[in-house]
Design a protein around this motif. Structure first.
Motif, PDB file in Angstrom:
ATOM      1  N   ALA A   6       1.793   9.239   6.752  1.00 57.56           N
ATOM      2  CA  ALA A   6       3.084   8.926   7.378  1.00 57.56           C
ATOM      3  C   ALA A   6       3.844   7.889   6.545  1.00 57.56           C
ATOM      4  CB  ALA A   6       2.865   8.418   8.801  1.00 57.56           C
ATOM      5  N   PHE A   7       3.110   6.922   6.001  1.00 54.67           N
ATOM      6  CA  PHE A   7       3.741   5.889   5.157  1.00 54.67           C
ATOM      7  C   PHE A   7       4.387   6.533   3.935  1.00 54.67           C
ATOM      8  CE2 PHE A   7       3.843   2.608   1.918  1.00 54.67           C
ATOM      9  CZ  PHE A   7       4.170   1.450   2.608  1.00 54.67           C
ATOM     10  N   VAL A   8       3.646   7.431   3.284  1.00 57.84           N
ATOM     11  CA  VAL A   8       4.143   8.119   2.091  1.00 57.84           C
ATOM     12  C   VAL A   8       5.421   8.902   2.412  1.00 57.84           C
ATOM     13  CG1 VAL A   8       3.589  10.122   0.618  1.00 57.84           C
ATOM     14  CG2 VAL A   8       1.958   8.245   0.839  1.00 57.84           C
ATOM     15  N   GLN A   9       5.394   9.564   3.574  1.00 58.12           N
ATOM     16  CA  GLN A   9       6.582  10.351   3.958  1.00 58.12           C
ATOM     17  C   GLN A   9       7.755   9.436   4.303  1.00 58.12           C
ATOM     18  OE1 GLN A   9       4.916  12.857   7.011  1.00 58.12           O
ATOM     19  NE2 GLN A   9       4.021  14.273   5.516  1.00 58.12           N
ATOM     20  N   LYS A  10       7.458   8.384   5.051  1.00 55.80           N
ATOM     21  CA  LYS A  10       8.520   7.478   5.501  1.00 55.80           C
ATOM     22  C   LYS A  10       9.224   6.804   4.318  1.00 55.80           C
ATOM     23  CE  LYS A  10       8.991   3.397   8.551  1.00 55.80           C
ATOM     24  NZ  LYS A  10       9.909   3.868   9.564  1.00 55.80           N
TER      25      LYS A  10
ATOM     26  N   LEU B 162       4.914  -5.998   9.755  1.00 53.43           N
ATOM     27  CA  LEU B 162       3.647  -5.707   9.077  1.00 53.43           C
ATOM     28  C   LEU B 162       3.274  -4.251   9.308  1.00 53.43           C
ATOM     29  CD1 LEU B 162       0.885  -6.512   7.747  1.00 53.43           C
ATOM     30  CD2 LEU B 162       0.133  -7.195  10.044  1.00 53.43           C
ATOM     31  N   TYR B 163       3.084  -3.523   8.218  1.00 55.14           N
ATOM     32  CA  TYR B 163       2.586  -2.141   8.317  1.00 55.14           C
ATOM     33  C   TYR B 163       1.079  -2.158   8.058  1.00 55.14           C
ATOM     34  CZ  TYR B 163       7.355  -0.332   8.108  1.00 55.14           C
ATOM     35  OH  TYR B 163       8.669  -0.035   8.379  1.00 55.14           O
ATOM     36  N   ILE B 164       0.334  -1.505   8.930  1.00 59.02           N
ATOM     37  CA  ILE B 164      -1.103  -1.331   8.735  1.00 59.02           C
ATOM     38  C   ILE B 164      -1.342   0.146   8.468  1.00 59.02           C
ATOM     39  CG2 ILE B 164      -3.405  -1.522   9.757  1.00 59.02           C
ATOM     40  CD1 ILE B 164      -2.155  -4.249   9.445  1.00 59.02           C
TER      41      ILE B 164
ATOM     42  N   THR C 192       8.596  -2.275  -5.351  1.00 61.19           N
ATOM     43  CA  THR C 192       9.875  -1.550  -5.308  1.00 61.19           C
ATOM     44  C   THR C 192      10.372  -1.427  -3.861  1.00 61.19           C
ATOM     45  OG1 THR C 192       9.145  -0.289  -7.206  1.00 61.19           O
ATOM     46  CG2 THR C 192      11.004   0.601  -6.022  1.00 61.19           C
ATOM     47  N   LEU C 193       9.413  -1.283  -2.955  1.00 59.66           N
ATOM     48  CA  LEU C 193       9.786  -1.166  -1.537  1.00 59.66           C
ATOM     49  C   LEU C 193      10.068  -2.528  -0.911  1.00 59.66           C
ATOM     50  CD1 LEU C 193       7.099   1.477  -0.453  1.00 59.66           C
ATOM     51  CD2 LEU C 193       9.566   1.865  -0.702  1.00 59.66           C
ATOM     52  N   GLY C 194       9.870  -3.589  -1.674  1.00 63.50           N
ATOM     53  CA  GLY C 194      10.097  -4.939  -1.143  1.00 63.50           C
ATOM     54  C   GLY C 194       9.001  -5.369  -0.186  1.00 63.50           C
ATOM     55  N   MET C 195       7.793  -4.863  -0.409  1.00 63.38           N
ATOM     56  CA  MET C 195       6.689  -5.189   0.499  1.00 63.38           C
ATOM     57  C   MET C 195       5.647  -6.041  -0.217  1.00 63.38           C
ATOM     58  SD  MET C 195       6.018  -1.698   2.565  1.00 63.38           S
ATOM     59  CE  MET C 195       7.371  -0.813   3.357  1.00 63.38           C
ATOM     60  N   THR C 196       5.083  -6.969   0.530  1.00 62.16           N
ATOM     61  CA  THR C 196       3.988  -7.796   0.022  1.00 62.16           C
ATOM     62  C   THR C 196       2.698  -7.293   0.625  1.00 62.16           C
ATOM     63  OG1 THR C 196       5.424  -9.714  -0.127  1.00 62.16           O
ATOM     64  CG2 THR C 196       3.055 -10.149  -0.038  1.00 62.16           C
TER      65      THR C 196
END
Ligand code: SF4
Length: 205
Positions: free
Chosen positions: A131-135, A103-105, A25-29
């Motif tokens: 932070a990822f969840v909030q962002k 790239l998010y780690i 949904t976020l468009g992330m692989t």
């Protein structure tokens, strides 16, 4: 295209299909490691132990290492140049994702996020899962973890080589206050109680 690397603690928090759906949904692989970094890191520590003349200090937990360096600076210790497993995994992800792709780690704690950021990798953002969840406003029901996916007891050494398993700040302090490093080959150290599932970047949503 945006990529994301999910750390092993976060992986255990959720139903895999639900997590994949959220990332879609976020468009992330999601990047999945192919290399066995756990075994690589173990091998590096065995080499470090073979060469060391003082207690080898586990480098996997930046907060624990900083604590020992600041509170017990004059001890005879060996700090091997071995990056945490998470950093090895992140470097593989960066090498294999397209160089122009973001790239998010995700990390289980702020200290690993800061260590990752200090590498200044191109197009790479290290951030805690919290932070990822909030962002990205992630809303997923999480399980309550009672153990770390990489629990204390990570290392195995040869017979006669002594390992100390220090699984929280108090155990680390007791070990050094008793000068136990003088009779120890390798000190495994995790600052959070029993491991990374209790990190400050782990969330319950
Ligand atoms: S034990 Fe805690 S501070 Fe250390 S690496 Fe794991 S989550 Fe981070």
């Amino acid at each position: 295209m945006t990529y994301v690397w999910i750390n092993p603690v976060v992986e255990k928090l959720y139903d895999p299909k639900a997590l994949t759906q959220v990332l879609d949904t976020l468009g992330m692989t999601r990047f999945i490691n192919q290399e066995n970094h756990v075994q690589d890191v173990k091998n590096h520590y065995q080499e470090a132990v073979n060469q060391a003349t003082s207690c080898v200090i586990d480098q996997r937990c930046p907060l624990a290492v900083q604590h020992v360096q600041s509170h017990y600076p004059n001890r005879s210790l060996t700090y091997p140049q071995i990056q945490p497993i998470l950093i090895h995994a992140a470097l593989e992800a960066r090498k294999n994702c397209p160089s122009t792709a973001l790239l998010y780690i995700t990390t289980p704690c702020q200290s690993l996020a800061e260590l990752g950021d200090s590498l200044a990798l191109d197009n790479t953002i290290f951030l805690t899962w919290r932070a990822f969840v909030q962002k990205f406003k992630v809303q997923l029901a999480a399980k309550k973890l009672t153990a770390s996916p990489i629990p204390p007891g990570f290392f195995e050494l040869k017979t006669g080589q002594k390992i100390a398993n220090l699984c929280n700040k108090n155990q680390i302090d007791f070990f050094f206050q008793q000068h136990q490093e003088e009779t120890t080959t390798l000190a495994e150290m995790l600052y959070c109680q029993d491991g990374c599932h209790n990190g400050d970047g782990v969330t319950d949503v």
